[in-house]
Design a protein around this motif. Structure first.
Motif, PDB file in Angstrom:
ATOM      1  N   LEU A  71      39.142  32.802  41.460  1.00 19.10           N
ATOM      2  CA  LEU A  71      38.330  33.605  42.357  1.00 19.10           C
ATOM      3  C   LEU A  71      38.971  34.944  42.688  1.00 19.10           C
ATOM      4  N   ASN A  72      40.193  35.195  42.223  1.00 16.83           N
ATOM      5  CA  ASN A  72      40.823  36.500  42.417  1.00 16.83           C
ATOM      6  C   ASN A  72      40.219  37.543  41.491  1.00 16.83           C
ATOM      7  N   SER A  77      34.238  36.210  38.054  1.00 20.04           N
ATOM      8  CA  SER A  77      33.895  34.977  38.760  1.00 20.04           C
ATOM      9  C   SER A  77      32.446  34.999  39.236  1.00 20.04           C
ATOM     10  N   ALA A  78      31.986  36.150  39.714  1.00 19.36           N
ATOM     11  CA  ALA A  78      30.599  36.250  40.182  1.00 19.36           C
ATOM     12  C   ALA A  78      29.626  35.974  39.033  1.00 19.36           C
ATOM     13  N   TYR A  79      29.898  36.543  37.869  1.00 15.78           N
ATOM     14  CA  TYR A  79      29.037  36.289  36.711  1.00 15.78           C
ATOM     15  C   TYR A  79      29.087  34.826  36.281  1.00 15.78           C
ATOM     16  N   LEU A  80      30.288  34.265  36.246  1.00 15.91           N
ATOM     17  CA  LEU A  80      30.419  32.864  35.815  1.00 15.91           C
ATOM     18  C   LEU A  80      29.778  31.897  36.804  1.00 15.91           C
ATOM     19  N   ILE A  81      29.929  32.166  38.095  1.00 12.55           N
ATOM     20  CA  ILE A  81      29.295  31.293  39.090  1.00 12.55           C
ATOM     21  C   ILE A  81      27.785  31.350  38.929  1.00 12.55           C
ATOM     22  N   THR A  82      27.263  32.526  38.656  1.00 16.49           N
ATOM     23  CA  THR A  82      25.822  32.671  38.457  1.00 16.49           C
ATOM     24  C   THR A  82      25.353  31.878  37.243  1.00 16.49           C
ATOM     25  N   SER A  83      26.050  31.981  36.131  1.00 19.65           N
ATOM     26  CA  SER A  83      25.595  31.291  34.915  1.00 19.65           C
ATOM     27  C   SER A  83      25.884  29.793  34.953  1.00 19.65           C
ATOM     28  N   LEU A 106      26.335  37.058  45.839  1.00 20.11           N
ATOM     29  CA  LEU A 106      27.175  37.529  44.723  1.00 20.11           C
ATOM     30  C   LEU A 106      26.680  38.844  44.125  1.00 20.11           C
ATOM     31  N   GLU A 107      25.476  39.276  44.452  1.00 18.42           N
ATOM     32  CA  GLU A 107      24.921  40.507  43.893  1.00 18.42           C
ATOM     33  C   GLU A 107      25.827  41.704  44.146  1.00 18.42           C
ATOM     34  N   TYR A 111      27.605  44.223  38.734  1.00 16.99           N
ATOM     35  CA  TYR A 111      26.945  45.478  38.357  1.00 16.99           C
ATOM     36  C   TYR A 111      27.661  46.727  38.870  1.00 16.99           C
ATOM     37  N   LYS A 112      28.890  46.628  39.268  1.00 17.31           N
ATOM     38  CA  LYS A 112      29.664  47.790  39.698  1.00 17.31           C
ATOM     39  C   LYS A 112      30.939  47.844  38.880  1.00 17.31           C
ATOM     40  N   LYS A 113      31.476  49.038  38.767  1.00 23.38           N
ATOM     41  CA  LYS A 113      32.705  49.187  38.000  1.00 23.38           C
ATOM     42  C   LYS A 113      33.889  48.604  38.760  1.00 23.38           C
ATOM     43  N   GLU A 114      34.011  48.949  40.020  1.00 20.02           N
ATOM     44  CA  GLU A 114      35.087  48.449  40.880  1.00 20.02           C
ATOM     45  C   GLU A 114      34.474  47.601  41.986  1.00 20.02           C
ATOM     46  N   VAL A 115      35.009  46.391  42.162  1.00 22.01           N
ATOM     47  CA  VAL A 115      34.519  45.521  43.230  1.00 22.01           C
ATOM     48  C   VAL A 115      35.693  45.035  44.067  1.00 22.01           C
ATOM     49  N   GLN A 116      35.414  44.716  45.318  1.00 22.44           N
ATOM     50  CA  GLN A 116      36.455  44.202  46.203  1.00 22.44           C
ATOM     51  C   GLN A 116      36.523  42.680  46.091  1.00 22.44           C
ATOM     52  N   LYS A 117      37.492  42.091  46.753  1.00 22.52           N
ATOM     53  CA  LYS A 117      37.664  40.627  46.728  1.00 22.52           C
ATOM     54  C   LYS A 117      36.507  39.968  47.470  1.00 22.52           C
ATOM     55  N   PHE A 118      36.299  38.680  47.167  1.00 14.78           N
ATOM     56  CA  PHE A 118      35.248  37.927  47.852  1.00 14.78           C
ATOM     57  C   PHE A 118      35.537  37.882  49.342  1.00 14.78           C
TER      58      PHE A 118
END
Length: 135
Positions: A71-72, A77-83, A106-107, A111-118
Motif C-alpha cells: 500500500l506504499n 495499489s489503487a489500480y490493483l485494488i480496483t481490478s 480510490l479515484e 489518473y494523476k502523475k504524482e499522488v500522495q499516500k493513502f
C-alpha cells in the motif's frame, strides 16, 4: 465264440440322466460386472478429487494478491485494488455497495502523475473490504 452282450438289459436301481441347470458362469459374469462397475466409479471419483484439488481458483488467487499488496505504492495499489476487488463485488449487495464506495475513494489516487499516500480513512476502507471477502 464269444458271448455277445446285450445292452437291452433293464436297469432297476439306476435313474435316467437328468439335465442339471448350471448358472455358475452367469453368477461369475454378474460379479465381475459389478466389481468392474465399482472400480470404474472409484476411479472416476479419484480423478475428480485430484482434478478439483489442482484446479486454479481465481477467487483465492485474487484474494492472495489483494492481501499482499504494497500500500506504499499508492497509484499501482489503487489500480490493483480496483481490478482485483471486482472479483468479489457481486457476492452480495453489501459487497457491491462497499466496492463502489471504495472505488470512489480510490479515484483521487489514479489518473494523476504524482499522488500522495493513502489517507487513514481510505486505508480503513481497504482493510474493511479485505475483511468482508469470503474465499
Amino acid at each position: 465264440m464269444a458271448q455277445e452282450q446285450s445292452y437291452d438289459i433293464p436297469l432297476h436301481d439306476i435313474k435316467p440322466i437328468v439335465e442339471v441347470q448350471e448358472y455358475s458362469l452367469y453368477y461369475f459374469l454378474g460379479i465381475v460386472s459389478v466389481v468392474l462397475l465399482l472400480l470404474g466409479a472409484l476411479g472416476y471419483l479419484i480423478y475428480k478429487y485430484f482434478k478439483k484439488r489442482n484446479a486454479f481458483n481465481l477467487r483465492k488467487e485474487n484474494f492472495r494478491l489483494l492481501s499482499s499488496l504494497d500500500l506504499n505504492n499508492t497509484k499501482e495499489s489503487a489500480y490493483l485494488i480496483t481490478s482485483l476487488g471486482a472479483t468479489f463485488k457481486d457476492d452480495s449487495p453489501r459487497h457491491k455497495e462497499m466496492y463502489e464506495n471504495l472505488i470512489n475513494r480510490l479515484e483521487e489516487y489514479k489518473y494523476k502523475k504524482e499522488v500522495q499516500k493513502f489517507s487513514q480513512e481510505t486505508l480503513g476502507y481497504i482493510e474493511l473490504y479485505k475483511e468482508m471477502i469470503d474465499v
